[in-house]
Motif scaffolding. Sequence first.
Motif, mmCIF file in Angstrom:
data_model
loop_
_atom_site.group_PDB
_atom_site.id
_atom_site.type_symbol
_atom_site.label_atom_id
_atom_site.label_comp_id
_atom_site.label_asym_id
_atom_site.label_seq_id
_atom_site.Cartn_x
_atom_site.Cartn_y
_atom_site.Cartn_z
ATOM 1 N N ARG A 203 0.836 -1.204 0.000
ATOM 2 C CA ARG A 203 0.000 0.000 0.000
ATOM 3 C C ARG A 203 0.870 1.253 0.000
ATOM 4 O O ARG A 203 0.590 2.204 -0.746
ATOM 5 C CB ARG A 203 -0.924 -0.009 1.210
ATOM 6 C CG ARG A 203 -1.693 1.284 1.423
ATOM 7 C CD ARG A 203 -2.628 1.187 2.612
ATOM 8 N NE ARG A 203 -3.341 2.438 2.843
ATOM 9 C CZ ARG A 203 -4.371 2.587 3.653
ATOM 10 N NH1 ARG A 203 -4.810 1.541 4.349
ATOM 11 N NH2 ARG A 203 -4.972 3.749 3.793
ATOM 12 N N THR A 204 1.922 1.256 0.798
ATOM 13 C CA THR A 204 2.818 2.418 0.843
ATOM 14 C C THR A 204 3.465 2.659 -0.509
ATOM 15 O O THR A 204 3.573 3.808 -0.973
ATOM 16 C CB THR A 204 3.888 2.218 1.919
ATOM 17 O OG1 THR A 204 3.255 2.096 3.195
ATOM 18 C CG2 THR A 204 4.865 3.383 1.949
ATOM 19 N N GLU A 207 0.790 4.138 -2.810
ATOM 20 C CA GLU A 207 0.429 5.513 -2.452
ATOM 21 C C GLU A 207 1.525 6.515 -2.791
ATOM 22 O O GLU A 207 1.244 7.692 -3.034
ATOM 23 C CB GLU A 207 0.098 5.580 -0.962
ATOM 24 C CG GLU A 207 -1.204 4.898 -0.594
ATOM 25 C CD GLU A 207 -1.465 4.893 0.895
ATOM 26 O OE1 GLU A 207 -0.493 5.100 1.663
ATOM 27 O OE2 GLU A 207 -2.621 4.687 1.307
ATOM 28 N N THR A 208 2.764 6.053 -2.829
ATOM 29 C CA THR A 208 3.879 6.936 -3.183
ATOM 30 C C THR A 208 4.260 6.820 -4.655
ATOM 31 O O THR A 208 5.274 7.374 -5.079
ATOM 32 C CB THR A 208 5.107 6.632 -2.305
ATOM 33 O OG1 THR A 208 5.464 5.246 -2.440
ATOM 34 C CG2 THR A 208 4.814 6.924 -0.842
ATOM 35 N N SER A 238 -2.846 12.193 -8.683
ATOM 36 C CA SER A 238 -2.908 11.886 -7.254
ATOM 37 C C SER A 238 -3.581 10.536 -7.083
ATOM 38 O O SER A 238 -4.295 10.057 -7.970
ATOM 39 C CB SER A 238 -3.688 12.965 -6.495
ATOM 40 O OG SER A 238 -5.016 13.056 -6.986
ATOM 41 N N ILE A 239 -3.358 9.889 -5.934
ATOM 42 C CA ILE A 239 -3.902 8.554 -5.706
ATOM 43 C C ILE A 239 -4.539 8.491 -4.330
ATOM 44 O O ILE A 239 -4.040 9.092 -3.370
ATOM 45 C CB ILE A 239 -2.800 7.478 -5.870
ATOM 46 C CG1 ILE A 239 -3.415 6.069 -5.820
ATOM 47 C CG2 ILE A 239 -1.697 7.634 -4.841
ATOM 48 C CD1 ILE A 239 -2.473 4.992 -6.337
ATOM 49 N N GLU A 240 -5.638 7.779 -4.253
ATOM 50 C CA GLU A 240 -6.350 7.613 -2.990
ATOM 51 C C GLU A 240 -6.595 6.136 -2.737
ATOM 52 O O GLU A 240 -7.090 5.409 -3.615
ATOM 53 C CB GLU A 240 -7.696 8.351 -3.025
ATOM 54 C CG GLU A 240 -8.516 8.166 -1.747
ATOM 55 C CD GLU A 240 -9.881 8.807 -1.829
ATOM 56 O OE1 GLU A 240 -10.200 9.403 -2.872
ATOM 57 O OE2 GLU A 240 -10.634 8.695 -0.853
ATOM 58 N N THR A 241 -6.247 5.666 -1.552
ATOM 59 C CA THR A 241 -6.556 4.302 -1.148
ATOM 60 C C THR A 241 -8.011 4.236 -0.717
ATOM 61 O O THR A 241 -8.450 4.981 0.162
ATOM 62 C CB THR A 241 -5.651 3.850 0.004
ATOM 63 O OG1 THR A 241 -4.278 3.894 -0.434
ATOM 64 C CG2 THR A 241 -5.994 2.435 0.445
ATOM 65 N N TRP A 263 -7.825 1.310 -5.375
ATOM 66 C CA TRP A 263 -7.287 2.670 -5.420
ATOM 67 C C TRP A 263 -7.926 3.453 -6.560
ATOM 68 O O TRP A 263 -8.322 2.874 -7.581
ATOM 69 C CB TRP A 263 -5.768 2.652 -5.631
ATOM 70 C CG TRP A 263 -4.994 2.196 -4.444
ATOM 71 C CD1 TRP A 263 -4.449 2.973 -3.461
ATOM 72 C CD2 TRP A 263 -4.664 0.836 -4.095
ATOM 73 N NE1 TRP A 263 -3.817 2.182 -2.525
ATOM 74 C CE2 TRP A 263 -3.926 0.877 -2.881
ATOM 75 C CE3 TRP A 263 -4.930 -0.405 -4.682
ATOM 76 C CZ2 TRP A 263 -3.452 -0.272 -2.261
ATOM 77 C CZ3 TRP A 263 -4.461 -1.553 -4.058
ATOM 78 C CH2 TRP A 263 -3.725 -1.479 -2.868
ATOM 79 N N LEU A 265 -7.105 6.885 -9.006
ATOM 80 C CA LEU A 265 -6.095 7.843 -9.443
ATOM 81 C C LEU A 265 -6.781 8.957 -10.212
ATOM 82 O O LEU A 265 -7.585 8.696 -11.128
ATOM 83 C CB LEU A 265 -5.039 7.176 -10.317
ATOM 84 C CG LEU A 265 -4.149 6.146 -9.606
ATOM 85 C CD1 LEU A 265 -4.743 4.745 -9.727
ATOM 86 C CD2 LEU A 265 -2.736 6.155 -10.163
#
Length: 475
Positions: A203-204, A207-208, A238-241, A263, A265
């Motif tokens: 996930r990290t 997200e990065t 940008s991205i959102e979990t 996710w 984007l």
Amino acid sequence: MTHLRPAAVAGAFYPGDAGQLSRTLDDLLAEARRHTPASAPPPKAIIAPHAGYVYSGPVAARAYARLAPLAGRVTRVVLLGPAHRVAFRGMALPTVDAFATPLGPLRLDRAAIAGVVESVPGCGYSDQAHAEEHSLEVHLPFLRAVLGDVALVPVCVGEARPEEVAALLDRLWGGPETLIVVSTDLSHYLDYDTGRRFDADTRTAIETLDAAALSYDRACGRTPMGGLLLAARARGLSIETLDVRSSGDTAGPRDRVVGYGAWALVEPQADGSAAAAAAEASPDPETAIEAMLARHGADLIALARHSIENGLTRGEPLAVDPATVAEPLRHNGACFVTLTVDGALRGCIGSPQAWRPLAQDVAENAWRSAFHDPRFPPVSAREWPAVAVALSVLTPPQPFPVRDEDDLVARLRPGVDGLILGEHGARGLFLPAVWETLPDPREFVRALKRKAGLPPGHWSDAITLERFAAKSVKG
């Protein structure tokens, strides 16, 4: 004759009966909408899992619920997933014309497929790679249910580099008409706590937008997802979990779990379209639209009719070069095109937000109203002479805060206001023309709630409202 890829895992990964499948999707999406903010921006791309619906369906639905505002706007979906059944080098595209689902077939964008095979290194044809592959197929019913009749570019990714996938995405990126879907599960067959730790690391990385930090043992779709992350980083997305869970959280035991994530984007938000900027600069955008239609309304009606005629003869909307139309029609604008026969509705599709030149919006929406309104069969050449065409050009929607339904009913302007109502992903829009058949403000509001999929007597503080005006022309 249409060549069709049959559904390979219907009845196993998801229900094979159309009625049962529709009910399953309705339940999954209804639950997901409870977690979807009405103000969430529509994504350019999503990442979602591909296991059986009983295991990963609730997580996948969280991504697909975000796509509801794109119905009618997205016309093409680029779907990428990893190869599980056949080993090969590169990226495989099919030669068939459509993929079957229990809800009806999804046609393929043959021109786009031929274009990437000819121009993108690592791409080639292979029906064998697609024949039994589930990583793409499990997404098709969701796409059909949420977006309707869209064209598909299915890409099965074998041994390839993320940079190669990013090059393919660059070729197919398109504009708001194109959605990108990447299919991947996360960690496989670990105990519950270990799986959670591994999936947290993945996930990290996601997200990065760190494609290099992904590994095959923690995401079977590492390569297609890595290509998307490279493209997203280059384009400033940008991205959102939305959700990260495992089969141990949904329907399976906790000694051998598979991880799933969703996710969204989103492309960078510009400071408003040309039409919106013009509206902000003008004290009366309605007057500006009215003046534009007085000069160019007949041109727009002719453009809409030509686009439908092009659809009848060539099967596609009229291609409009903004440089060839009058200057006011080159600005971004939002329109709805309405077709009637003897006063009865025959099709109506449009754009609530201005995002492309008005002339192009008219041509595309006219074509979709004639041939892709899911409520009606396509317009035929025989009935075309009897079809009347009208179009409405919208002012930019503005937030319309109210205390409650009574306040809304009291402040609406019958015959003037168009209204967009939303709650947790549910969304409905009425043009001002609807006042002709629903002149009572309370009935207007309750009918709009029904259109959004909400009970007519429902009200909550989560409901969002936007108000707009529209000026129309007929021909």
